[in-house]
Design a protein around this motif. Structure first.
Motif, PDB file in Angstrom:
ATOM      1  N   PRO A 139       0.819  -1.222   0.000  1.00 38.74           N
ATOM      2  CA  PRO A 139       0.000   0.000   0.000  1.00 38.74           C
ATOM      3  C   PRO A 139       0.851   1.269   0.000  1.00 38.74           C
ATOM      4  O   PRO A 139       0.502   2.254  -0.666  1.00 38.74           O
ATOM      5  CB  PRO A 139      -0.818  -0.135   1.283  1.00 38.74           C
ATOM      6  CG  PRO A 139      -0.944  -1.605   1.501  1.00 38.74           C
ATOM      7  CD  PRO A 139       0.359  -2.180   1.036  1.00 38.74           C
ATOM      8  N   ALA A 140       1.955   1.269   0.733  1.00 34.62           N
ATOM      9  CA  ALA A 140       2.818   2.455   0.769  1.00 34.62           C
ATOM     10  C   ALA A 140       3.429   2.728  -0.601  1.00 34.62           C
ATOM     11  O   ALA A 140       3.480   3.884  -1.054  1.00 34.62           O
ATOM     12  CB  ALA A 140       3.916   2.280   1.808  1.00 34.62           C
ATOM     13  N   TRP A 141       3.891   1.669  -1.280  1.00 30.16           N
ATOM     14  CA  TRP A 141       4.466   1.856  -2.617  1.00 30.16           C
ATOM     15  C   TRP A 141       3.396   2.264  -3.623  1.00 30.16           C
ATOM     16  O   TRP A 141       3.677   3.043  -4.545  1.00 30.16           O
ATOM     17  CB  TRP A 141       5.177   0.581  -3.059  1.00 30.16           C
ATOM     18  CG  TRP A 141       6.548   0.474  -2.473  1.00 30.16           C
ATOM     19  CD1 TRP A 141       6.957  -0.355  -1.465  1.00 30.16           C
ATOM     20  CD2 TRP A 141       7.686   1.256  -2.833  1.00 30.16           C
ATOM     21  NE1 TRP A 141       8.275  -0.131  -1.182  1.00 30.16           N
ATOM     22  CE2 TRP A 141       8.755   0.847  -2.013  1.00 30.16           C
ATOM     23  CE3 TRP A 141       7.913   2.269  -3.768  1.00 30.16           C
ATOM     24  CZ2 TRP A 141      10.026   1.406  -2.101  1.00 30.16           C
ATOM     25  CZ3 TRP A 141       9.174   2.834  -3.859  1.00 30.16           C
ATOM     26  CH2 TRP A 141      10.213   2.399  -3.035  1.00 30.16           C
ATOM     27  N   ARG A 142       2.189   1.788  -3.471  1.00 27.22           N
ATOM     28  CA  ARG A 142       1.096   2.230  -4.350  1.00 27.22           C
ATOM     29  C   ARG A 142       0.900   3.730  -4.236  1.00 27.22           C
ATOM     30  O   ARG A 142       0.775   4.435  -5.251  1.00 27.22           O
ATOM     31  CB  ARG A 142      -0.194   1.501  -3.971  1.00 27.22           C
ATOM     32  CG  ARG A 142      -1.428   1.966  -4.754  1.00 27.22           C
ATOM     33  CD  ARG A 142      -2.693   1.447  -4.105  1.00 27.22           C
ATOM     34  NE  ARG A 142      -2.780   1.874  -2.703  1.00 27.22           N
ATOM     35  CZ  ARG A 142      -3.585   1.312  -1.810  1.00 27.22           C
ATOM     36  NH1 ARG A 142      -4.387   0.312  -2.149  1.00 27.22           N
ATOM     37  NH2 ARG A 142      -3.617   1.757  -0.552  1.00 27.22           N
ATOM     38  N   ASP A 143       0.904   4.240  -3.025  1.00 27.06           N
ATOM     39  CA  ASP A 143       0.691   5.672  -2.831  1.00 27.06           C
ATOM     40  C   ASP A 143       1.857   6.489  -3.391  1.00 27.06           C
ATOM     41  O   ASP A 143       1.649   7.529  -4.020  1.00 27.06           O
ATOM     42  CB  ASP A 143       0.518   5.971  -1.345  1.00 27.06           C
ATOM     43  CG  ASP A 143      -0.723   5.311  -0.759  1.00 27.06           C
ATOM     44  OD1 ASP A 143      -1.624   4.946  -1.547  1.00 27.06           O
ATOM     45  OD2 ASP A 143      -0.781   5.151   0.478  1.00 27.06           O
ATOM     46  N   GLU A 144       3.082   6.023  -3.167  1.00 31.91           N
ATOM     47  CA  GLU A 144       4.254   6.786  -3.588  1.00 31.91           C
ATOM     48  C   GLU A 144       4.488   6.733  -5.095  1.00 31.91           C
ATOM     49  O   GLU A 144       5.151   7.612  -5.652  1.00 31.91           O
ATOM     50  CB  GLU A 144       5.500   6.267  -2.861  1.00 31.91           C
ATOM     51  CG  GLU A 144       5.467   6.482  -1.362  1.00 31.91           C
ATOM     52  CD  GLU A 144       5.447   7.948  -0.979  1.00 31.91           C
ATOM     53  OE1 GLU A 144       5.993   8.775  -1.740  1.00 31.91           O
ATOM     54  OE2 GLU A 144       4.880   8.270   0.081  1.00 31.91           O
ATOM     55  N   GLU A 146       2.043   6.793  -7.296  1.00 33.14           N
ATOM     56  CA  GLU A 146       0.791   7.267  -7.886  1.00 33.14           C
ATOM     57  C   GLU A 146       1.025   8.040  -9.183  1.00 33.14           C
ATOM     58  O   GLU A 146       0.199   8.013 -10.108  1.00 33.14           O
ATOM     59  CB  GLU A 146       0.054   8.150  -6.874  1.00 33.14           C
ATOM     60  CG  GLU A 146      -1.277   8.707  -7.353  1.00 33.14           C
ATOM     61  CD  GLU A 146      -2.348   7.641  -7.509  1.00 33.14           C
ATOM     62  OE1 GLU A 146      -3.290   7.855  -8.287  1.00 33.14           O
ATOM     63  OE2 GLU A 146      -2.231   6.595  -6.849  1.00 33.14           O
ATOM     64  N   ARG A 149       0.442   6.634 -12.752  1.00 35.82           N
ATOM     65  CA  ARG A 149      -0.887   6.464 -13.343  1.00 35.82           C
ATOM     66  C   ARG A 149      -1.130   7.429 -14.497  1.00 35.82           C
ATOM     67  O   ARG A 149      -1.924   7.145 -15.387  1.00 35.82           O
ATOM     68  CB  ARG A 149      -1.967   6.631 -12.270  1.00 35.82           C
ATOM     69  CG  ARG A 149      -1.895   5.569 -11.191  1.00 35.82           C
ATOM     70  CD  ARG A 149      -3.066   5.617 -10.239  1.00 35.82           C
ATOM     71  NE  ARG A 149      -2.974   4.552  -9.243  1.00 35.82           N
ATOM     72  CZ  ARG A 149      -3.368   3.302  -9.463  1.00 35.82           C
ATOM     73  NH1 ARG A 149      -3.902   2.983 -10.628  1.00 35.82           N
ATOM     74  NH2 ARG A 149      -3.234   2.382  -8.525  1.00 35.82           N
TER      75      ARG A 149
END
Length: 333
Positions: A139-144, A146, A149
């Motif tokens: 989840p942390a890597w998904r946010d960082e 972003e 996208r």
């Protein structure tokens, strides 16, 4: 320079210890298919070979012909497996500037415990590859990540709090895409197809289990078997990329290559280590790019230190067909 008796004794003992240790490692490597621990010794066959070359020179200089002959004898299995990877270091052809007819891919295991987000983000912005595969996607890597996208609108993956999340980001549209679990091991891998010029490429982006116990080693080998089956069902030109948690010197790697008909694209540019990122010289190549002979991979090499325990693997694929594939693709029945 004249050495004292104590210094001569020290070097004499040191050379003998090195001789015994390298022979022991070479012999244990031969038992890799019988004992899971023995396979771990295969990953260092290139280091054994380099040390054995040094020992041959020392024994030749000191007139220790029996020890020299034994060293050469035990070096032969290592030379057979690891030797070919030394040749392209001097003779390999490296693609330098990106051409309009090529596709750049980066596969990176970011390490799910790593919080060095800025370094990875900066690296990806600078390299700006067409396709990015991120292993240990949390989840942390998904946010960082972003921002990817916008630059890479075609994407899919699964976020996990453990090391088994994975995501794919692409500028190129997918013809097919799905997440797969190899051998029911509750791990995430990706399969996707995209157009590369006049041919379609099917990519299997994987992160296999590390062989840190007998059970994990057996499950990693089951994942390889399952991957063989999935590759055999493909109707496209195939590429396998990612962290396989084994080196080219493992018998399981050789068996995988033989059964799939894939080629180790690393040999285009020679021997490149990807793990661990450490000051100690025990680096080994466990991240791979394997492809059908007809797939024209022009460059495979390790990227810079980006704060993970892995170096990125940078792959360049030409959109043209390889006109000198070197071997025919395997047929599965």
């Amino acid at each position: 320079m004249v050495m004292s008796a104590n210094e001569r004794l020290f070097y004499h003992v040191l050379i003998r210890i090195l001789f015994v240790a390298v022979i022991a490692g070479s012999l244990i490597s031969l038992l890799a298919e019988q004992f899971w621990v023995a396979e771990l010794f295969t990953h260092f066959r290139l280091y054994y070979l380099l040390l054995q070359a040094l020992l041959v020179l020392i024994f030749l200089h000191t007139g220790r012909h029996t020890l020299m002959a034994l060293t050469i004898l035990f070096a032969m299995p290592n030379a057979w497996v690891a030797g070919p990877y030394l040749i392209p270091v001097y003779g390999g052809q490296r693609a330098t500037a990106k051409a309009a007819t090529s596709i750049d891919i980066v596969a990176l295991n970011v390490n799910y415990r790593n919080d060095g987000f800025a370094r990875v983000a900066g690296y990806l912005r600078e390299r700006d590859p067409d396709i990015i595969v991120i292993a240990e996607y949390t989840p942390a890597w998904r946010d960082e990540l972003e921002f990817l996208r916008k630059s890479h609108p075609y994407q899919f993956g699964e976020v996990r709090p453990d090391p088994w999340g994975l995501a794919v980001f692409s500028r190129l549209p997918f013809m097919e895409s799905e997440l797969i679990d190899l051998a029911d091991t509750d791990t995430v891998h990706a399969r996707f197809v995209f157009a590369a010029g006049m041919m379609s490429l099917e990519v299997f982006a994987v992160h296999l289990l590390p062989p840190k116990s007998a059970v994990w080693a057996r499950n990693r080998n089951l994942q390889l078997e399952n991957l063989v089956d999935q590759l055999g069902a493909s109707t496209h030109q195939r590429i396998v990329i990612g962290d396989l948690n084994l080196t080219p010197f493992s018998p399981y790697f050789s068996r995988f290559i033989e059964r799939t008909g894939l080629q180790d694209a690393r040999r285009v540019d020679g021997f490149h280590v990807t793990w661990p990122v450490s000051v100690f010289p025990v680096w080994i190549p466990i991240d791979h790019a394997l492809a059908d002979p007809e797939v024209n991979i022009t460059s495979v090499h390790a990227g810079p230190d980006v704060g993970s325990d892995h170096f990125p693997l940078e792959i360049r694929v030409s959109k043209g067909v390889n006109k000198q594939p070197g071997q025919v693709r395997a047929v599965f029945e």
